[in-house]
Design an enzyme around this catalytic site. Structure first.
Site, PDB file in Angstrom:
ATOM      1  N   ASP A 133     -11.589  -6.162  -1.416  1.00 36.31           N
ATOM      2  CA  ASP A 133     -12.666  -7.364  -0.961  1.00 36.31           C
ATOM      3  C   ASP A 133     -14.189  -6.910  -0.685  1.00 36.31           C
ATOM      4  O   ASP A 133     -13.916  -5.874   0.276  1.00 36.31           O
ATOM      5  CB  ASP A 133     -12.017  -8.295  -0.018  1.00 36.31           C
ATOM      6  CG  ASP A 133     -10.989  -8.135   1.190  1.00 36.31           C
ATOM      7  OD1 ASP A 133     -10.090  -7.494   1.531  1.00 36.31           O
ATOM      8  OD2 ASP A 133     -12.534  -8.291   1.684  1.00 36.31           O
ATOM      9  N   GLU A 161       1.010  -0.964   0.137  1.00 36.65           N
ATOM     10  CA  GLU A 161      -0.290  -0.028   0.232  1.00 36.65           C
ATOM     11  C   GLU A 161       0.680   1.260  -0.252  1.00 36.65           C
ATOM     12  O   GLU A 161       0.820   2.122  -0.763  1.00 36.65           O
ATOM     13  CB  GLU A 161      -0.436  -0.164   1.320  1.00 36.65           C
ATOM     14  CG  GLU A 161      -1.959  -1.157   1.695  1.00 36.65           C
ATOM     15  CD  GLU A 161      -2.390  -0.911   2.571  1.00 36.65           C
ATOM     16  OE1 GLU A 161      -3.433  -2.088   2.938  1.00 36.65           O
ATOM     17  OE2 GLU A 161      -1.594  -0.589   3.973  1.00 36.65           O
TER      18      GLU A 161
HETATM   19  N1  SAH Z   1      -1.622 -11.876   3.454  1.00 37.49           N
HETATM   20  C1  SAH Z   1      -1.680 -10.446   3.068  1.00 37.49           C
HETATM   21  C2  SAH Z   1      -1.646  -9.692   5.052  1.00 37.49           C
HETATM   22  C3  SAH Z   1      -2.577  -8.621   5.200  1.00 37.49           C
HETATM   23  S1  SAH Z   1      -4.454  -8.968   5.820  1.00 37.49           S
HETATM   24  C4  SAH Z   1      -0.283  -9.787   2.312  1.00 37.49           C
HETATM   25  O1  SAH Z   1      -0.439 -10.183   1.350  1.00 37.49           O
HETATM   26  O2  SAH Z   1       0.593  -8.778   3.437  1.00 37.49           O
HETATM   27  C5  SAH Z   1      -4.858  -7.084   5.950  1.00 37.49           C
HETATM   28  C6  SAH Z   1      -4.536  -6.317   5.371  1.00 37.49           C
HETATM   29  O3  SAH Z   1      -5.200  -5.290   4.788  1.00 37.49           O
HETATM   30  C7  SAH Z   1      -4.934  -5.256   6.339  1.00 37.49           C
HETATM   31  O4  SAH Z   1      -3.603  -4.126   7.137  1.00 37.49           O
HETATM   32  C8  SAH Z   1      -6.209  -5.194   7.206  1.00 37.49           C
HETATM   33  O5  SAH Z   1      -6.309  -3.707   7.437  1.00 37.49           O
HETATM   34  C9  SAH Z   1      -6.879  -4.847   4.792  1.00 37.49           C
HETATM   35  N2  SAH Z   1      -7.832  -5.144   5.100  1.00 37.49           N
HETATM   36  C10 SAH Z   1      -8.090  -5.288   3.559  1.00 37.49           C
HETATM   37  N3  SAH Z   1      -9.343  -5.856   3.455  1.00 37.49           N
HETATM   38  C11 SAH Z   1      -9.667  -6.799   4.723  1.00 37.49           C
HETATM   39  C12 SAH Z   1     -10.663  -7.133   5.438  1.00 37.49           C
HETATM   40  N4  SAH Z   1     -12.023  -8.109   4.889  1.00 37.49           N
HETATM   41  N5  SAH Z   1     -10.861  -7.618   6.889  1.00 37.49           N
HETATM   42  C13 SAH Z   1     -10.058  -6.811   7.765  1.00 37.49           C
HETATM   43  N6  SAH Z   1      -8.853  -6.444   6.567  1.00 37.49           N
HETATM   44  C14 SAH Z   1      -8.909  -6.560   5.457  1.00 37.49           C
END
Ligand code: SAH
Length: 253
Positions: free
Chosen positions: A211, A23
């Site tokens: 998402d 991001e």
């Molecule tokens: N596997 C991911 C992990 C990221 S966790 C990676 O590639 O590093 C998800 C991140 O996106 C968090 O910072 C959160 O704030 C945001 N996020 C996006 N969609 C989300 C959802 N449905 N619920 C909670 N957080 C979400």
């Protein structure tokens, strides 16, 4: 150290706090920010600061909580971002904090992948403390700094943000998210607002939808597929917001 926020003073320094490298890096690249030495942070922490300016107009710092030294992944979630935000505010004394990131969106609330929402209110959905008063303390519903002129000028979608430390959602989470009347769901926003309120710094939360939580596809699959598109939408919105902020006081936002 005491913060000396003056709502009548034009904003001269903006701190962007961002959980994930994916991001943050498009923003760092487009604004041509450079990595600063991390002497402002306690020795050994993985937090990273990028610094520079918006076209020489005002100072910008981007702080990310870095990678987990054990698992090598981004330090997402409430605790890393709250700590890094606290330390960065103490050291840099910004006039405004922007928490930019991604979020899940609810189509029932009009969210589509790639939309960027401005959060008007935050709350938690995973702090269940079923004891009188502690129950509402746990949810911690908090209004964000009002920015009506920015919303009118830039046409942002607005909505409540619900924060918890999980990417997925239990049935109990879902009930609380509904009672928080959330349009979007993330893992950091409410924690950032806790810190900015603690230190009396105004904060804006911009969240790009990766998402659709109430859709048919698995969250993780959709999240990974849309992360880079959402990061580009976030970048565009952050640049527009920064340009709007230039020359204004917090009360003019
Ligand atoms: N596997 C991911 C992990 C990221 S966790 C990676 O590639 O590093 C998800 C991140 O996106 C968090 O910072 C959160 O704030 C945001 N996020 C996006 N969609 C989300 C959802 N449905 N619920 C909670 N957080 C979400």
């Amino acid at each position: 150290m005491e913060n000396s926020i003056n709502p009548a003073k034009p904003i001269q320094r903006v701190l962007l706090v961002i959980a994930m490298h994916a991001e943050a890096m498009p923003i760092v690249d487009v604004l041509k920010l450079t990595q600063a030495d991390s002497a402002i942070f306690p020795k050994g922490v993985p937090w990273i600061r990028y610094t520079g300016s918006l076209e020489g107009l005002f100072d910008i710092d981007v702080v990310v909580p870095g990678k987990c030294p054990i698992f090598g992944v981004d330090n997402v979630g409430t605790v890393p971002l709250a700590l890094a935000t606290f330390a960065a505010i103490q050291a840099l004394q910004p006039d405004l904090v922007i928490n930019a990131g991604t979020a899940g969106g609810f189509k029932a609330k009009g969210a589509c992948v790639g939309d960027v929402f401005l959060a008007t209110q935050v709350a938690y959905h995973d702090r269940r403390i079923p004891i009188p008063i502690f129950d509402t303390y746990g949810i911690a519903t908090t209004k964000c700094t009002p920015v009506p002129n920015m919303i009118a000028a830039l046409g942002f979608k607005e909505g409540n943000l619900s924060t918890g430390n999980s990417l997925d959602m239990t049935q109990q989470d879902e009930q609380l998210i509904k009672s928080n009347d959330a349009s979007i769901k993330d893992m950091e926003g409410a924690a950032v607002v806790y810190v900015t309120n603690l230190l009396s710094v105004p904060a804006i939360l911009l969240k790009s939808v990766t998402d659709i939580v109430d859709g048919v596809r698995p969250t993780t699959e959709e999240f990974l597929e849309n992360l880079s598109t959402a990061a580009v939408a976030l970048l565009k919105t952050v640049v527009m917001a920064l340009k709007f902020v230039h020359g204004k006081t917090v009360t003019e936002l």
